[in-house]
Design a protein around this motif. Structure first.
Motif, PDB file in Angstrom:
ATOM      1  N   PRO A 546     -23.262  11.917  59.376  1.00  0.00           N
ATOM      2  CA  PRO A 546     -24.431  11.915  60.280  1.00  0.00           C
ATOM      3  C   PRO A 546     -25.623  11.146  59.712  1.00  0.00           C
ATOM      4  O   PRO A 546     -26.363  10.494  60.456  1.00  0.00           O
ATOM      5  N   LEU A 547     -25.787  11.204  58.392  1.00  0.00           N
ATOM      6  CA  LEU A 547     -26.907  10.492  57.784  1.00  0.00           C
ATOM      7  C   LEU A 547     -26.684   8.986  57.840  1.00  0.00           C
ATOM      8  O   LEU A 547     -27.623   8.208  58.081  1.00  0.00           O
ATOM      9  N   ARG A 548     -25.430   8.573  57.648  1.00  0.00           N
ATOM     10  CA  ARG A 548     -25.131   7.139  57.779  1.00  0.00           C
ATOM     11  C   ARG A 548     -25.358   6.670  59.218  1.00  0.00           C
ATOM     12  O   ARG A 548     -25.863   5.566  59.455  1.00  0.00           O
ATOM     13  N   LEU A 549     -24.984   7.512  60.191  1.00  0.00           N
ATOM     14  CA  LEU A 549     -25.191   7.144  61.596  1.00  0.00           C
ATOM     15  C   LEU A 549     -26.683   7.044  61.906  1.00  0.00           C
ATOM     16  O   LEU A 549     -27.129   6.152  62.638  1.00  0.00           O
ATOM     17  N   ILE A 712     -33.961  17.947  56.436  1.00  0.00           N
ATOM     18  CA  ILE A 712     -33.065  17.606  57.549  1.00  0.00           C
ATOM     19  C   ILE A 712     -31.616  17.983  57.228  1.00  0.00           C
ATOM     20  O   ILE A 712     -30.680  17.466  57.835  1.00  0.00           O
ATOM     21  N   THR A 713     -31.435  18.893  56.277  1.00  0.00           N
ATOM     22  CA  THR A 713     -30.080  19.241  55.841  1.00  0.00           C
ATOM     23  C   THR A 713     -29.192  19.622  57.019  1.00  0.00           C
ATOM     24  O   THR A 713     -28.090  19.079  57.191  1.00  0.00           O
ATOM     25  N   ALA A 730     -30.642  17.386  52.251  1.00  0.00           N
ATOM     26  CA  ALA A 730     -31.228  16.083  52.590  1.00  0.00           C
ATOM     27  C   ALA A 730     -32.643  16.267  53.126  1.00  0.00           C
ATOM     28  O   ALA A 730     -32.951  17.267  53.791  1.00  0.00           O
ATOM     29  N   TRP A 731     -33.488  15.284  52.830  1.00  0.00           N
ATOM     30  CA  TRP A 731     -34.874  15.292  53.283  1.00  0.00           C
ATOM     31  C   TRP A 731     -35.238  13.918  53.843  1.00  0.00           C
ATOM     32  O   TRP A 731     -34.757  12.883  53.352  1.00  0.00           O
ATOM     33  N   CYS A 732     -36.086  13.944  54.839  1.00  0.00           N
ATOM     34  CA  CYS A 732     -36.720  12.726  55.350  1.00  0.00           C
ATOM     35  C   CYS A 732     -38.144  12.709  54.792  1.00  0.00           C
ATOM     36  O   CYS A 732     -38.926  13.646  55.041  1.00  0.00           O
ATOM     37  N   ILE A 733     -38.483  11.667  54.040  1.00  0.00           N
ATOM     38  CA  ILE A 733     -39.774  11.613  53.341  1.00  0.00           C
ATOM     39  C   ILE A 733     -40.500  10.336  53.756  1.00  0.00           C
ATOM     40  O   ILE A 733     -39.938   9.231  53.659  1.00  0.00           O
ATOM     41  N   ARG A 734     -41.733  10.512  54.201  1.00  0.00           N
ATOM     42  CA  ARG A 734     -42.548   9.358  54.604  1.00  0.00           C
ATOM     43  C   ARG A 734     -43.912   9.453  53.923  1.00  0.00           C
ATOM     44  O   ARG A 734     -44.465  10.553  53.780  1.00  0.00           O
ATOM     45  N   PRO A 735     -44.472   8.312  53.516  1.00  0.00           N
ATOM     46  CA  PRO A 735     -45.805   8.343  52.882  1.00  0.00           C
ATOM     47  C   PRO A 735     -46.852   8.855  53.867  1.00  0.00           C
ATOM     48  O   PRO A 735     -46.759   8.627  55.081  1.00  0.00           O
ATOM     49  N   ILE A 736     -47.830   9.558  53.345  1.00  0.00           N
ATOM     50  CA  ILE A 736     -48.944  10.006  54.182  1.00  0.00           C
ATOM     51  C   ILE A 736     -49.823   8.796  54.482  1.00  0.00           C
ATOM     52  O   ILE A 736     -50.246   8.068  53.577  1.00  0.00           O
ATOM     53  N   ALA A 737     -50.043   8.579  55.760  1.00  0.00           N
ATOM     54  CA  ALA A 737     -50.831   7.393  56.176  1.00  0.00           C
ATOM     55  C   ALA A 737     -52.250   7.492  55.647  1.00  0.00           C
ATOM     56  O   ALA A 737     -52.847   8.560  55.590  1.00  0.00           O
TER      57      ALA A 737
END
Length: 737
Positions: A546-549, A712-713, A730-737
């Motif tokens: 699923p993560l690859r998709l 997002i595990t 699994a985690w989705c990590i984005r920089p704080i704007a």
């Protein structure tokens, strides 16, 4: 008639069997000793032993036994033997030395001393100097050293009797012909052959066992094809007696081949082995007398209406970890196979691996200690009592077997999982998935199904805890493998077994075999190469599907970085999804080449760099770099203007102490620093997907203070991996704007 002493050598463990055989050849006073039989024989009986013994290695006529505390004593004692009465000066000779002595450290030097004594005696008596020929001598002298004693003998055979003459020169076999004959005799083949019972060898290699069995059944002298004999250069040789024995053997051979022989068959999965077996059989005069097949051992079935026979085999010994796993599978399924299909037969398994023999789950009625050269082996013989219910018109019947006994609970769970997951897979266009993962505590296996397009099952056994008896764990595995093959209707070659233990460093990724057998699977429009034999893992982690998709769907026109890329599956998904650029980093040449191949077969031409390019160097659209990911990340993040990526996939190992990298990697200890470096390389609005499979892993709260973090595990675990504990986090990590 006059008799003289002889010593007939043989493979260790068959001395008593040889003594019995020599008695049938007219040799008297047979006394088994270590490595052979001491006896009394007439010259004719000694000839018969050379021509007819199926078990002997050499027929030695002792000339003198003496004390030999040192090499000088060898010379002095050898000078006492009347060599000029044994062979003439125009006959070549050779010295063979066996055994060892404390006073004589080098066997080659010992041989030289005997040679010097022989040559000096000829010269002293006015004869020409006889020549030495180590390859094809007219006379072979045998020196046996045993502590302080030595024995000099004339080798009447000349060359080892296991060399029958039907095998091409220079081709070595794992099983010598005389040892193969001993195995057949101990397994009771002569009595079965007289009754017309068949013989099957499903691991025949170059065909030694079937050929020796056919020669026994046809009453063919094992020495009939030999062109040279040691006694031919002996001055006391009686050619008329030898010619009469040869003619008698020829008559018996013609009469034997005129009769109908029992059905004898050999099979092997290696076409080269079967080609060699056919050639050997033709040279043995058996071109049309043995049935050869290219097939797997576990597909062999009895000929039609054969209620008895001999199933005999010499499985490979296994010297690599990957081969070890295949042998565990072979032995585990072999016992089930014999019980299912060969009731009423006898079975004989010659092996150096008694520990694996126990995995067959059969009670041996005979156990013989033998040696294959210097390798200690066992011959296990079995009487198979289970009834046979099958019939077929083909000696290689491949009709489906009835359900194996044992493991019914496992089979029921497997069927239940299959029914559910097959429906789910069809709805979601998934072709490769996990069907079972230790659902029942007694059957601690992880089973993945792959469509190549033929179905394959990749089975990993979790190491049993020390509280479980090994015999019980072996029985459970045997049941599970048999039921798995039956439920899935898989040919044995499509069932791949591995034993999964706790790994250190990069052992999980170490090569275990050299089959180089790659298959292609499809995953959401991506073609990926997998290998079921050579590595612990297949080249793809199904739990990350699923993560690859997700990466594939988000990658369009983006720059994608794949760290610890393994075989590059995530990079392939990104490329298929329309990524503007993919960059894959790993330290393993093997996996980078695999990743490059994966990209190429999907139309994304990839370039592989064996070291990091110079700063600012423009990279192609799809590039792979051999580098220590941790070091590479630190260097790139430390640049004033680091390269920026829109998507980063970061799936590091739990722990690594690879010699190729500086220091060690511990993901729990090091993840904060590594994630910070990744964030430094993210373009505005970019996304980092961080995953690992360490049990009990905790993401440091400091990350959430510097970036947007979403666990997002559960969203990255498909139906086939929704078993606690999760296969990964699994985690989705984005920089704080």
């Amino acid at each position: 008639m006059n008799t003289f002493p002889i010593f007939v050598t043989c493979p260790r463990g068959v001395e008593t069997l040889l003594a019995t055989e020599l008695g049938t050849l007219g040799i008297h006073a047979c006394t088994p000793q270590r490595g052979g039989v001491a006896a009394q024989a007439t010259l004719e009986a000694a000839y018969r032993a050379c021509l007819w013994s199926r078990i002997a290695s050499r027929v030695l006529m002792p000339l003198q036994r003496f004390e030999a505390p040192d090499a000088d004593a060898l010379y002095e004692q050898a000078m006492q033997i009347a060599w000029t009465d044994i062979f003439s000066a125009d006959t070549t000779f050779a010295i063979e030395v066996a055994g060892r002595s404390e006073g004589i450290g080098h066997t080659h030097f010992a041989g030289l001393k005997i040679k010097d004594a022989i040559v000096d005696q000829f010269r002293n008596q006015g004869h020409a100097r006889p020549s030495v020929d180590t390859e094809r001598p007219g006379i072979r002298i045998h020196l046996h050293l045993e502590r302080a004693h030595a024995t000099l003998s004339l080798d009447l055979a000349g060359d080892s009797l296991h060399r029958r003459g039907y095998r091409r020169d220079g081709v070595e076999a794992p099983l010598k012909e005389n040892l193969a004959s001993a195995i057949l005799l101990l397994a009771g083949w002569p009595a079965l052959a007289e009754q017309g019972a068949p013989l099957l060898d499903p691991l025949c290699g170059s065909g030694t066992l079937p050929i020796e069995a056919a020669w026994m059944a046809a009453d063919i002298a094992p020495g009939i094809l030999r062109k040279r004999w040691g006694f031919e250069g002996w001055l006391d040789h009686q050619p008329a007696t030898w010619l009469r024995l040869r003619e008698e053997a020829g008559i018996r051979r013609r009469e034997g081949l005129a009769r109908a022989l029992p059905f004898i068959a050999g099979s092997d999965l290696d076409p080269r082995a079967i080609a060699a077996a056919r050639d050997n059989a033709a040279r043995a005069g058996l071109a049309e007398r043995i049935d050869w097949q290219i097939s797997e051992a576990l597909t062999t079935r009895p000929p039609p209406a054969a209620t008895q026979g001999l199933f005999v085999c010499n499985p490979p010994y296994g010297e690599r970890l990957g081969m070890e796993a295949e042998l565990v599978k072979l032995y585990s399924l072999l016992g089930v196979h014999l019980k299912q299909h060969f009731g009423g037969w006898r079975a004989a398994v010659f092996t150096s691996r008694v520990d694996l023999g126990q995995r067959m789950g059969l009670r041996a009625d005979g156990l013989h200690n033998l040696y294959n050269g210097a390798i200690a082996c066992k011959l296990l013989t079995f009487a198979l009592h289970a009834p046979t219910t099958e019939s077929s018109t083909s000696p290689w019947n491949l009709t489906p077997a009835s359900a194996p006994k044992g493991g019914e609970d496992f089979a029921n769970r497997l069927r239940k999982n299959l029914k559910h997951l097959n429906k789910w897979a069809r709805r979601n266009e998934v072709e490769n998935f996990r069907v079972y993962d230790a659902d029942l505590p007694d059957y601690a296996l992880a089973i993945d199904l792959y469509q190549t397009p033929e179905r394959h099952a990749h089975v990993q056994e979790y190491a049993a805890p020390k509280t479980i008896e090994p015999a019980k764990a072996e029985a459970r595995l045997r049941e599970a493998l048999a039921q798995l093959q039956h439920v899935l209707e898989l040919p044995p070659a499509h069932l791949h077994y591995k034993l999964r233990r706790a790994q250190k460093g990069e052992a999980q990724y170490a090569r275990q075999g050299d089959s180089n057998a790659f298959h292609q699977i499809n995953e959401h429009g991506c073609t990926l190469a997998v290998n079921f034999e050579d590595y612990l893992d297949t080249g793809i982690f199904l739990d990350h599907r699923p993560l690859r998709l997700r990466i594939q769907r988000e990658a369009h026109d983006k720059r994608v970085l794949n760290l610890f890329c393994y075989t590059g599956a995530a990079s392939v998904h990104a490329a298929v999804g329309g990524a503007r650029q993919t960059l894959s980093i790993d330290l393993s040449n093997t996996y980078l080449e695999w990743a490059q191949h994966n990209l190429n077969i999907n139309g994304a031409r990839a370039w592989l760099y064996d070291h990091p390019p110079a700063p600012g160097e423009r990279l192609p659209a799809h590039a792979l770099i051999r580098a220590d990911c941790r070091k590479w990340l630190a260097e790139q993040a430390g640049q004033p203007q680091p390269p920026l990526f829109d998507l980063i996939f970061f799936d590091p190992p739990t722990f690594s102490n690879s010699k190729k990298m500086d220091g060690t990697l511990d993901i729990q200890r090091d993840h904060v620093e590594l994630i910070e470096h990744c964030l430094r390389l993210l373009a505005p609005g970019g996304t980092l997907y961080f995953s690992n499979n360490r049990r009990g892993f905790r993401l440091d709260p400091a990350i959430a203070a510097r970036a947007q973090v979403e666990d997002i595990t559960l969203k990255t675990l498909d139906e086939d991996f929704k078993r606690p504990p999760p296969a990964h986090k699994a985690w989705c990590i984005r920089p704080i704007a």
